[in-house]
Motif scaffolding. Structure first.
Motif, PDB file in Angstrom:
ATOM      1  N   THR A  46       0.857  -1.182   0.000  1.00 35.74           N
ATOM      2  CA  THR A  46       0.000   0.000   0.000  1.00 35.74           C
ATOM      3  C   THR A  46       0.893   1.232   0.000  1.00 35.74           C
ATOM      4  O   THR A  46       2.087   1.146   0.305  1.00 35.74           O
ATOM      5  N   ALA A  47       0.311   2.357  -0.328  1.00 38.87           N
ATOM      6  CA  ALA A  47       1.066   3.604  -0.331  1.00 38.87           C
ATOM      7  C   ALA A  47       0.206   4.701   0.278  1.00 38.87           C
ATOM      8  O   ALA A  47      -0.948   4.894  -0.135  1.00 38.87           O
ATOM      9  N   ALA A  50      -2.169   7.342  -1.737  1.00 38.15           N
ATOM     10  CA  ALA A  50      -2.397   6.857  -3.100  1.00 38.15           C
ATOM     11  C   ALA A  50      -3.342   5.656  -3.050  1.00 38.15           C
ATOM     12  O   ALA A  50      -3.436   4.966  -2.040  1.00 38.15           O
ATOM     13  N   LEU A  52      -3.153   2.712  -3.943  1.00 40.91           N
ATOM     14  CA  LEU A  52      -2.355   1.532  -4.255  1.00 40.91           C
ATOM     15  C   LEU A  52      -2.646   0.454  -3.234  1.00 40.91           C
ATOM     16  O   LEU A  52      -2.508   0.675  -2.034  1.00 40.91           O
ATOM     17  N   ASN A  53      -3.086  -0.692  -3.720  1.00 41.12           N
ATOM     18  CA  ASN A  53      -3.332  -1.848  -2.873  1.00 41.12           C
ATOM     19  C   ASN A  53      -3.071  -3.073  -3.742  1.00 41.12           C
ATOM     20  O   ASN A  53      -3.938  -3.497  -4.505  1.00 41.12           O
ATOM     21  N   HIS A  54      -1.865  -3.631  -3.621  1.00 40.24           N
ATOM     22  CA  HIS A  54      -1.438  -4.756  -4.461  1.00 40.24           C
ATOM     23  C   HIS A  54      -1.108  -5.932  -3.549  1.00 40.24           C
ATOM     24  O   HIS A  54      -0.322  -5.790  -2.615  1.00 40.24           O
TER      25      HIS A  54
END
Length: 63
Positions: A46-47, A50, A52-54
């Motif tokens: 995660t970021a 942002a 972002l969730n990978h």
């Protein structure tokens, strides 16, 4: 920031993640905290600030 500097920054972060994660997995296995022949693992990236969730999932065969 140049593309080269950006790529180097990403690589530096990923190297730290890889090295420290491997150490933690090895410690866990050595300490006998795992039952069975395989270790199911999941890494979530995660970021802050942002969307972002990978998630990466896998299995590690144990000695």
């Amino acid at each position: 920031m140049s593309e080269d500097a950006f790529n180097m920054s990403i690589r530096k972060f990923l190297k730290e993640v890889g090295v420290t994660s491997q150490r933690k997995i090895e410690e866990t296995v050595r300490d006998g905290q795992i039952a069975g022949k395989r270790l199911k693992v999941r890494m979530t990236l995660t970021a802050e600030g942002a969307a972002l969730n990978h998630v990466v999932e896998g299995e590690i065969e144990l000695p």
